[in-house]
Design an enzyme around this catalytic site. Sequence first.
Site, PDB file in Angstrom:
ATOM      1  N   SER A  65      30.859  44.128  49.588  1.00 19.28           N
ATOM      2  CA  SER A  65      31.596  42.838  49.644  1.00 19.28           C
ATOM      3  C   SER A  65      31.564  42.129  50.927  1.00 19.28           C
ATOM      4  CB  SER A  65      33.257  43.277  49.213  1.00 19.28           C
ATOM      5  OG  SER A  65      33.257  43.828  48.045  1.00 19.28           O
ATOM      6  N   GLU A  69      59.070  49.926  53.198  1.00 18.23           N
ATOM      7  CA  GLU A  69      59.120  51.118  52.126  1.00 18.23           C
ATOM      8  C   GLU A  69      58.974  52.347  52.857  1.00 18.23           C
ATOM      9  OE1 GLU A  69      57.426  48.675  48.059  1.00 18.23           O
ATOM     10  OE2 GLU A  69      56.128  48.786  49.852  1.00 18.23           O
ATOM     11  N   HIS A  83      35.282  51.308  40.565  1.00 18.43           N
ATOM     12  CA  HIS A  83      34.901  52.325  41.270  1.00 18.43           C
ATOM     13  C   HIS A  83      35.478  53.735  40.873  1.00 18.43           C
ATOM     14  CE1 HIS A  83      32.593  50.640  44.634  1.00 18.43           C
ATOM     15  NE2 HIS A  83      33.576  49.719  45.010  1.00 18.43           N
TER      16      HIS A  83
END
Length: 495
Positions: free
Chosen positions: A110, A234, A328
């Site tokens: 990519s 988080e 993937h």
Amino acid sequence: MKNLLIASLAVLLSTNVALTQELPQKDSKWFTDAQARIQEMVARQPITGRAKNVILFTADGNGVGTNYAIRLFSGQQAGGLGDDYVQPQEAFPNLALVKTYTTNGQTADSAPTASAMNTGVKSKNGMINIDETVAEADCAAGLDHQLKTFAEIVSEAGKSVGVVSTARITHATPAAVYAKTAQRDWEHNGALPEGCAQKDIADQLIEQMKAGVIDIALGGGRGMFIPADAKDEEDKGGKRTDGRNLIEEAKVAGAQYVWNDETFAALGDAATTPVLGLFESSHMKYEADRTGEPSLAEMTAATIKSLSGNENGFYLMVESGRVDHANHDGNLYRTLTDGKAFADAIALADELTNDEDTLIIVTADHEHAISFNGYCGRGSPITGLCYDVNGAGVEHTGTPLLSDDGKPYTVAGFLNGAGSVLKQDTQWTGSRPDLTNEQAMDKDYLQQALIPMSSETHSGEDVAVMAKGPWAHLFDGVIEQNYIFHVMDYAVNAK
């Protein structure tokens, strides 16, 4: 001359209508739909005004095959057979096939594919916005061979720039909007080789926001921006080894920071820029699992509304990054649900913009090793078993087709990947397991594959580009991937 041409076309069309009225198939819906399409195509006129705005949609890994699977899934989810379903981008008037190879790779990753679309030239696998003369991961040479991006060009012309992704915002495709690096994995400073003077990708994003090049950045990747000994909202740790908290640096520089659906919603319909949204420590959740964070469509809409406040226009790159990741993994269900979310974002962007001044381009960076089995009857569930063709009707018979081993098979699979039929439960078997439709359609099912690999690979097949708006008609035939940049650049500079 123009009036003569129009008159000639009118004569040809009237002659054609007269001829088709004599055919026995003239009342078939297939026939009448095609005739209506002819009329539409004849009446079509290109838009040749200057593009105020450009939106580049990229679904990572969404080649022609994956797009076909998403079409079937979306149509079947809507209650149809699937294959006749039309996705929003498939209704765009202009289309071309795109060659995705790189300067050193028959099959691309990519980084150079996104670079080609953002700089106008091809480059090597693994590198972002660095020219092809540089060896991958050569830090020093990379600093001397950086390319200018479309974002930088339009920013200098007074336009705003946004980048939205469901992957880490520092991942290859979104990074190509703003970063330059000899190695795509240098997302945080701890990943840089010792002695490398290049800034890591997260640092480059904040630098570009401070410089006014990037106005909005929304995606995942929070961990790339905070220290390794810190915790995010988080309670997840960071990756940085330099002690810097780039989120705090961005806020000091005037950026609004959001990290979940509530803080995102609080931005409102026309947020002032810059805005930094980081919704996960790493990649955002798959659409099938999404909780506590905005959808791709919501992020796209909010960004368009905000950037539209600039009277000079904007450039926006939107990536559905996790289509690639699910491929993937060999998990077709999540590939397709993220693909449908991508289409929803395109539809909303189309609704919020004007064809006369906004060029919308929908494409992919590369394809995957996805494959389709035959001969499935219509309506065979795209994530399930291949059922026999119904000779007496339209929809499949409900009887699974069997291969020569006496076992059913799915509509879609992969040439390679974690679902290899040669390896089951860590054992090399050389035979396929039996399979029910219920098992195949489970959202966690991994499609059967041939070659065993922990992660399924990209493929070198062409991808499609679908476009509408100013100068979209320049997309035609089979093109090189870097040509996409040149259409965008021409459109925003047209006289």
